[in-house]
Motif scaffolding. Structure first.
Motif, PDB file in Angstrom:
ATOM      1  N   ASP A 127       0.835  -1.206   0.000  1.00  0.00           N
ATOM      2  CA  ASP A 127       0.000   0.000   0.000  1.00  0.00           C
ATOM      3  C   ASP A 127       0.867   1.252   0.000  1.00  0.00           C
ATOM      4  N   LEU A 130       2.644   1.701  -3.379  1.00  0.00           N
ATOM      5  CA  LEU A 130       1.732   2.204  -4.401  1.00  0.00           C
ATOM      6  C   LEU A 130       1.420   3.683  -4.179  1.00  0.00           C
ATOM      7  N   GLU A 131       1.327   4.062  -2.916  1.00  0.00           N
ATOM      8  CA  GLU A 131       0.974   5.445  -2.594  1.00  0.00           C
ATOM      9  C   GLU A 131       2.111   6.413  -2.884  1.00  0.00           C
ATOM     10  N   ALA A 135       6.137   1.754  -6.427  1.00  0.00           N
ATOM     11  CA  ALA A 135       5.580   0.643  -7.192  1.00  0.00           C
ATOM     12  C   ALA A 135       5.452   0.954  -8.683  1.00  0.00           C
ATOM     13  N   TYR A 136       5.709   2.190  -9.061  1.00  0.00           N
ATOM     14  CA  TYR A 136       5.630   2.541 -10.480  1.00  0.00           C
ATOM     15  C   TYR A 136       7.003   2.904 -11.043  1.00  0.00           C
ATOM     16  N   GLY A 143       3.280  -1.895  -9.839  1.00  0.00           N
ATOM     17  CA  GLY A 143       2.377  -0.950 -10.478  1.00  0.00           C
ATOM     18  C   GLY A 143       1.613  -1.583 -11.630  1.00  0.00           C
ATOM     19  N   TYR A 146      -1.067  -3.857 -10.152  1.00  0.00           N
ATOM     20  CA  TYR A 146      -2.206  -3.135  -9.597  1.00  0.00           C
ATOM     21  C   TYR A 146      -3.078  -2.551 -10.708  1.00  0.00           C
ATOM     22  N   THR A 147      -2.446  -2.035 -11.764  1.00  0.00           N
ATOM     23  CA  THR A 147      -3.212  -1.512 -12.892  1.00  0.00           C
ATOM     24  C   THR A 147      -4.040  -2.619 -13.535  1.00  0.00           C
ATOM     25  N   SER A 228      -5.278  -1.108  -1.353  1.00  0.00           N
ATOM     26  CA  SER A 228      -4.974  -1.366  -2.761  1.00  0.00           C
ATOM     27  C   SER A 228      -4.252  -2.696  -2.917  1.00  0.00           C
TER      28      SER A 228
END
Length: 259
Positions: A127, A130-131, A135-136, A143, A146-147, A228
């Motif tokens: 989490d 990602l926040e 993660a991207y 990322g 999650y996408t 998430s």
């Protein structure tokens, strides 16, 4: 990656992403998502004593501070578990998705495998990653996962998933105990509440202030933030179930055609 609660000892599923270059077409890249499941059959084959133990127990039972595993912990938490930086046996499923979240049937791959988990992460850690964007960037695979999970969830909602009829969040409770001298029996109880979905809406913008009384809400679960990471794992497991079903039907059709 493996993503579980911090207290989890039996690590039975892992996730990964493979980039596939379309060299023969336009040099673009597509993603194949991998779901790896611990290969229990390797260590508890049919007709073995260990398989018979698991058959009699039928399922794992969890109590506060104690559990009775379906497969003895001496196996399930060690050779059968997907530990980090260790070669472990798994059953791996690879699948590609269309832009709308549907499965590309001909892309499904199911194979026995030997995998090496790079990172063991908790839901809270994912989490946070990602926040804050990790993660991207550094861990871009998270990322991508999650996408893909968001696309899958929308696809399922658009195609009649029963979750779309649930107007409120769906909380999950983890109860644990710890030594506490201030308690009557010297044992304290902690309840950890996490929300994987906000019904069909899955609104991750809801903040925890409502749970503390800062924002009006009809119930405690209305004010809890959606995880998430939990959504990511849930959707990947549902994806695995649908993909393995499609693969099984395909294999059955191939057998019939050969007959």
């Amino acid at each position: 990656y493996t993503i579980d609660s911090a207290s989890t000892k039996e690590i039975d599923d892992g996730l990964g992403v493979e980039l596939i270059e379309n060299l023969e077409e336009d040099n673009s890249e597509t993603c194949r998502y991998w779901i790896h499941i611990a290969d229990a059959d390797r260590w508890a084959p049919r007709n073995s004593d260990l398989f018979e133990i698991a058959r009699r127990r039928a399922t794992s039972i969890y109590f506060p501070g104690k559990s009775i595993p379906m497969i003895p912990s001496s196996v399930s938490e060690h050779v059968m578990s997907l530990k980090t930086q260790t070669d472990v046996c798994a059953l791996s499923l690879g699948v590609e998705l269309r832009d709308d979240g549907s499965i590309v049937d001909e892309s499904i791959v199911v194979t026995p495998s030997t995998i090496r988990v790079s990172y063991r992460l908790t839901y809270d850690e994912v989490d946070e990653m990602l926040e804050d964007g990790v993660a991207y960037n550094e861990e871009w695979e998270l990322g991508h996962l999650y996408t893909a999970a968001q696309r899958r969830r929308k696809f399922r909602m658009d195609n009649g998933s029963a979750e779309d009829f649930v107007p409120t969040q769906i909380p999950q409770y983890i109860i644990s105990t710890f030594p506490d001298r201030n308690a009557v029996d010297d044992v304290g109880i902690q309840v950890d509440v996490q929300v994987s979905h906000n019904g069909g809406r899955n609104q991750s913008t809801i903040v925890a202030d409502a749970a503390r009384g800062g924002v009006e809400s009809t119930s405690l679960s209305d004010g809890l933030p959606v995880s998430s990471a939990s959504t990511l794992v849930t959707e990947m497991m549902i994806l695995a179930g649908e993909a393995i079903g499609k693969w099984a039907l395909r294999e059955m059709e191939n057998v019939r055609s050969e007959e």
